[in-house]
Design an enzyme around this catalytic site. Sequence first.
Site, PDB file in Angstrom:
ATOM      1  N   GLY A 224     -21.995  79.912  38.891  1.00 33.54           N
ATOM      2  CA  GLY A 224     -22.493  78.753  39.615  1.00 33.54           C
ATOM      3  C   GLY A 224     -21.743  77.451  39.399  1.00 33.54           C
ATOM      4  CD  GLN A 225     -19.119  78.382  36.004  1.00 29.95           C
ATOM      5  OE1 GLN A 225     -19.259  79.125  36.955  1.00 29.95           O
ATOM      6  NE2 GLN A 225     -19.113  78.813  34.762  1.00 29.95           N
ATOM      7  CD  GLU A 226     -18.344  70.130  42.246  1.00 30.88           C
ATOM      8  OE1 GLU A 226     -18.175  69.476  43.282  1.00 30.88           O
ATOM      9  OE2 GLU A 226     -18.480  69.625  41.118  1.00 30.88           O
ATOM     10  CB  SER A 227     -14.315  75.375  40.320  1.00 24.35           C
ATOM     11  OG  SER A 227     -14.775  76.179  39.243  1.00 24.35           O
ATOM     12  CG  LEU A 228     -16.619  79.830  39.700  1.00 17.50           C
ATOM     13  CD1 LEU A 228     -17.408  80.567  38.622  1.00 17.50           C
ATOM     14  CD2 LEU A 228     -15.316  80.558  40.005  1.00 17.50           C
TER      15      LEU A 228
END
Length: 179
Positions: free
Chosen positions: A69-73
């Site tokens: 769920g990281q922003e980059s993913l």
Amino acid sequence: MGYLMSRLLGLFGTTERKVIIVGLDNAGKTTILYQFVMNEVVHTSPTIGSNVEEIKWKNMHFVMWDIGGQESLRSTWATYYANTECLILVVDSTDRERLSVCKDELFSMLHQEDLSKALLLVFANKQDVKGSMSAAEISQQLNLTSIKDHSWHIQACCALSGEGLYQGLEWVMQQLKNR
């Protein structure tokens, strides 16, 4: 004939049901997945990519994808949407500051063609933490009542204890059986 075979196989629990578990980083997605798999807390590190596990429960066979769920993913989430029957959104009930980000991500997902028939289960996680938002408050902040083209349910839960998780899964099962 194909329909009849699929219904018969469904009676014996052999039909795989694809579920994707999404949410912002640190919401508890992986902890929830492994509660379903092992009924215990597994210490995890942030998910880079995805985890996938098969869960058999009450004559249902779920293939659950836990997606980082990281922003980059988040831009990669759409690659998992094909054939998804249930979308589980995990919300950190203590993270008031990012609830608007959850809402934006949710409504973006719900507009995707590959999720047009998917059920929506929202887990309001971390209910054991003092000061956490209630499921009703999260529902209001996410504007869930505006969702008319998906069956949805919000379930308060605690990934660490497992409280509320199977009630949410029970709702999913009932919805899938009624299709």
